[in-house]
Write a protein that holds these residues in place. Structure first.
Motif, PDB file in Angstrom:
ATOM      1  N   THR A  74     -21.452  84.507  50.037  1.00 56.92           N
ATOM      2  CA  THR A  74     -20.814  84.940  51.706  1.00 56.92           C
ATOM      3  C   THR A  74     -22.279  84.779  51.723  1.00 56.92           C
ATOM      4  OG1 THR A  74     -19.272  86.428  50.632  1.00 56.92           O
ATOM      5  CG2 THR A  74     -20.054  87.007  52.514  1.00 56.92           C
ATOM      6  N   GLU A  75     -23.615  85.363  51.575  1.00 49.50           N
ATOM      7  CA  GLU A  75     -24.934  85.502  52.384  1.00 49.50           C
ATOM      8  C   GLU A  75     -25.182  84.401  53.318  1.00 49.50           C
ATOM      9  OE1 GLU A  75     -29.390  87.434  52.561  1.00 49.50           O
ATOM     10  OE2 GLU A  75     -27.485  88.444  50.421  1.00 49.50           O
ATOM     11  N   GLY A  76     -25.282  83.932  53.564  1.00 46.20           N
ATOM     12  CA  GLY A  76     -26.131  82.345  54.191  1.00 46.20           C
ATOM     13  C   GLY A  76     -25.242  81.222  54.459  1.00 46.20           C
ATOM     14  N   ARG A  77     -24.404  81.607  54.872  1.00 39.11           N
ATOM     15  CA  ARG A  77     -22.639  80.531  54.897  1.00 39.11           C
ATOM     16  C   ARG A  77     -22.987  79.721  55.482  1.00 39.11           C
ATOM     17  NH1 ARG A  77     -17.189  82.964  55.387  1.00 39.11           N
ATOM     18  NH2 ARG A  77     -16.468  81.043  54.882  1.00 39.11           N
ATOM     19  N   ARG A  78     -23.658  79.945  57.030  1.00 36.06           N
ATOM     20  CA  ARG A  78     -23.294  78.868  57.700  1.00 36.06           C
ATOM     21  C   ARG A  78     -25.185  78.458  58.194  1.00 36.06           C
ATOM     22  NH1 ARG A  78     -20.974  79.697  63.376  1.00 36.06           N
ATOM     23  NH2 ARG A  78     -19.841  80.928  62.016  1.00 36.06           N
ATOM     24  N   LYS A  79     -24.812  77.343  58.273  1.00 33.27           N
ATOM     25  CA  LYS A  79     -26.126  76.027  57.585  1.00 33.27           C
ATOM     26  C   LYS A  79     -26.654  75.302  59.015  1.00 33.27           C
ATOM     27  CE  LYS A  79     -24.863  76.951  53.684  1.00 33.27           C
ATOM     28  NZ  LYS A  79     -25.087  77.951  53.136  1.00 33.27           N
ATOM     29  N   LYS A  80     -27.793  75.386  58.852  1.00 32.63           N
ATOM     30  CA  LYS A  80     -28.207  75.042  60.318  1.00 32.63           C
ATOM     31  C   LYS A  80     -29.172  73.368  60.804  1.00 32.63           C
ATOM     32  CE  LYS A  80     -30.641  79.300  61.220  1.00 32.63           C
ATOM     33  NZ  LYS A  80     -31.459  80.356  61.290  1.00 32.63           N
ATOM     34  N   LEU A  81     -29.088  72.446  59.177  1.00 30.15           N
ATOM     35  CA  LEU A  81     -28.703  71.591  59.473  1.00 30.15           C
ATOM     36  C   LEU A  81     -27.671  70.491  58.369  1.00 30.15           C
ATOM     37  CD1 LEU A  81     -31.030  68.469  59.391  1.00 30.15           C
ATOM     38  CD2 LEU A  81     -32.192  69.270  57.250  1.00 30.15           C
ATOM     39  N   LEU A  82     -27.060  69.794  58.527  1.00 29.74           N
ATOM     40  CA  LEU A  82     -26.784  68.883  58.463  1.00 29.74           C
ATOM     41  C   LEU A  82     -26.802  67.086  58.482  1.00 29.74           C
ATOM     42  CD1 LEU A  82     -22.856  68.202  57.627  1.00 29.74           C
ATOM     43  CD2 LEU A  82     -22.919  67.484  59.726  1.00 29.74           C
ATOM     44  N   VAL A  83     -26.297  67.245  57.250  1.00 31.89           N
ATOM     45  CA  VAL A  83     -27.461  65.650  56.490  1.00 31.89           C
ATOM     46  C   VAL A  83     -26.181  64.656  55.962  1.00 31.89           C
ATOM     47  CG1 VAL A  83     -28.724  64.173  55.004  1.00 31.89           C
ATOM     48  CG2 VAL A  83     -29.359  65.955  56.728  1.00 31.89           C
ATOM     49  N   ALA A  84     -25.762  63.877  56.259  1.00 31.66           N
ATOM     50  CA  ALA A  84     -24.500  63.205  56.056  1.00 31.66           C
ATOM     51  C   ALA A  84     -24.249  61.337  56.203  1.00 31.66           C
ATOM     52  CB  ALA A  84     -23.121  62.960  56.745  1.00 31.66           C
ATOM     53  N   ASP A  85     -23.558  61.246  54.597  1.00 34.81           N
ATOM     54  CA  ASP A  85     -23.408  59.863  54.334  1.00 34.81           C
ATOM     55  C   ASP A  85     -22.020  59.335  55.097  1.00 34.81           C
ATOM     56  OD1 ASP A  85     -23.388  57.692  52.650  1.00 34.81           O
ATOM     57  OD2 ASP A  85     -20.840  58.222  52.261  1.00 34.81           O
ATOM     58  N   MET A  86     -22.402  58.060  55.489  1.00 37.96           N
ATOM     59  CA  MET A  86     -21.419  57.146  56.530  1.00 37.96           C
ATOM     60  C   MET A  86     -20.553  57.098  56.485  1.00 37.96           C
ATOM     61  SD  MET A  86     -22.212  54.204  59.628  1.00 37.96           S
ATOM     62  CE  MET A  86     -22.797  53.033  58.283  1.00 37.96           C
ATOM     63  N   ASP A  87     -20.438  55.458  55.319  1.00 34.77           N
ATOM     64  CA  ASP A  87     -19.553  54.677  54.434  1.00 34.77           C
ATOM     65  C   ASP A  87     -18.632  55.842  54.020  1.00 34.77           C
ATOM     66  OD1 ASP A  87     -20.130  51.810  55.040  1.00 34.77           O
ATOM     67  OD2 ASP A  87     -21.918  52.899  54.871  1.00 34.77           O
ATOM     68  N   SER A  88     -17.557  56.058  54.335  1.00 35.98           N
ATOM     69  CA  SER A  88     -16.353  56.721  53.386  1.00 35.98           C
ATOM     70  C   SER A  88     -16.403  57.872  52.987  1.00 35.98           C
ATOM     71  CB  SER A  88     -16.185  56.164  51.508  1.00 35.98           C
ATOM     72  OG  SER A  88     -15.684  55.155  51.426  1.00 35.98           O
ATOM     73  N   THR A  89     -17.579  58.039  54.380  1.00 35.75           N
ATOM     74  CA  THR A  89     -17.779  60.073  54.321  1.00 35.75           C
ATOM     75  C   THR A  89     -17.328  60.567  55.869  1.00 35.75           C
ATOM     76  OG1 THR A  89     -18.945  60.170  52.909  1.00 35.75           O
ATOM     77  CG2 THR A  89     -19.146  61.508  54.420  1.00 35.75           C
ATOM     78  N   ILE A  90     -18.484  59.864  57.135  1.00 31.11           N
ATOM     79  CA  ILE A  90     -17.938  60.377  58.497  1.00 31.11           C
ATOM     80  C   ILE A  90     -17.214  59.259  58.907  1.00 31.11           C
ATOM     81  CG2 ILE A  90     -19.335  59.994  60.202  1.00 31.11           C
ATOM     82  CD1 ILE A  90     -19.776  62.377  58.880  1.00 31.11           C
TER      83      ILE A  90
END
Length: 295
Positions: A74-90
């Motif tokens: 429960t603690e720390g669920r809200r994240k401050k950095l998102l790193v995302a793949d592109m192909d077949s993800t974004i």
């Protein structure tokens, strides 16, 4: 230790009270449900001695519901950095396969792509081989593919713009090509992007790719670099991807998410989204429907 179960519906399967009640049958010392979005997402907090996490039991119990199930501290669920793949993800395609379609060799190249994403063959030599087969493709064909064949994954803009609206950073990190990441990052709203650079000669692909090739290690390095630049702790980071070259960053992140992923990735990730769209990554962080930036 306190944990939160997030049940997440999708466009084909709404989340109902009966699903929440079924989850209560599995969870020890559960609190009252907290609906994040009626019919779509619900949090249930519970306590678990010894850190036992009941994902497998919950998935088996709710198998016919086609819901996504995420359990995390429960603690720390809200994240401050998102790193995302592109192909077949974004985006919903593999760009290199769509480029191959312009030369009539999509089936040949897609087969190599699939093996690389499954982790059956190494990413870097597989990328060199596929780019070599694209030799002679004109720049105009890349423009055509972007405008006619590439579609964003639903929920991507909401994910990125909601996180940024709350002061958090979002980076698009791809083993694909910067020709596409630059355009997709601008469209979706990412702060930064990085990818491989194709080599052109006289306006056509040379069949080569600029070195060094950015693959699995480059994604890990990007996450660590951004984390340090932002003075964040590991648990404050989130990474999402679908293929074997995403495994490193998924394992390095505080919360690693497999999104409609290959089995090897889904098995290793902290969380998996098999049914929903990218707004699921907001719900698993505890964002409510009213928090989501409409796009």
């Amino acid at each position: 230790m306190k944990y939160t179960l997030t049940l997440i519906g999708n466009s084909a399967a709404s989340l109902r009270d009966e699903h929440v009640e079924a989850a209560f049958e599995i969870l020890p010392q559960a609190t009252a449900p907290n609906w994040l979005a009626k019919g779509m997402a619900c949090d249930i907090e519970f306590e678990s001695e010894g850190g036992k996490r009941p994902e497998s039991a919950l998935r088996a119990h709710l198998a016919s519901a086609n819901l996504d199930i995420v359990v995390q501290p429960t603690e720390g669920r809200r994240k401050k950095l998102l790193v995302a793949d592109m192909d077949s993800t974004i985006i919903q395609q593999e760009c290199i396969d769509e480029l191959a379609a312009e030369l009539g060799i999509k089936k040949q190249i897609a087969a190599i792509t699939e093996r690389a994403m499954q982790g059956e063959i190494a990413f870097e030599p597989a990328l060199r081989e596929r780019v070599g087969l694209l030799k002679g493709l004109p720049l105009e064909a890349l423009e055509k593919v972007y405008h006619e064949r590439i579609t964003e994954t639903p929920g991507g803009r909401a994910l990125v713009r909601t996180m940024r609206a709350h002061g958090h950073a979002c980076a698009l990190v791809s083993g694909g090509f910067n020709f596409f990441t630059e355009r997709v990052a601008h469209s979706v709203g990412f702060n930064t992007n990085q990818a491989n650079r194709l080599v052109f000669i006289d306006g056509k692909l040379s069949g080569g790719i600029a070195e060094p090739i950015l693959g699995r290690e480059a994604k890990i390095d990007a996450l660590i670099k951004l984390r340090e630049e932002l003075s964040l702790k590991r648990h404050e980071t989130l990474a999402v991807g679908d293929g074997a070259n995403d495994l490193g960053m998924i394992e390095e992140a505080g919360l690693g998410v497999a999104f409609h992923a290959k089995p090897v990735v889904a098995e290793a990730a902290d969380a998996r989204i098999d049914h929903g769209d990218l707004t699921a990554l907001l719900y698993m962080q505890g964002y409510r429907e009213d928090d989501i930036v409409e796009v």
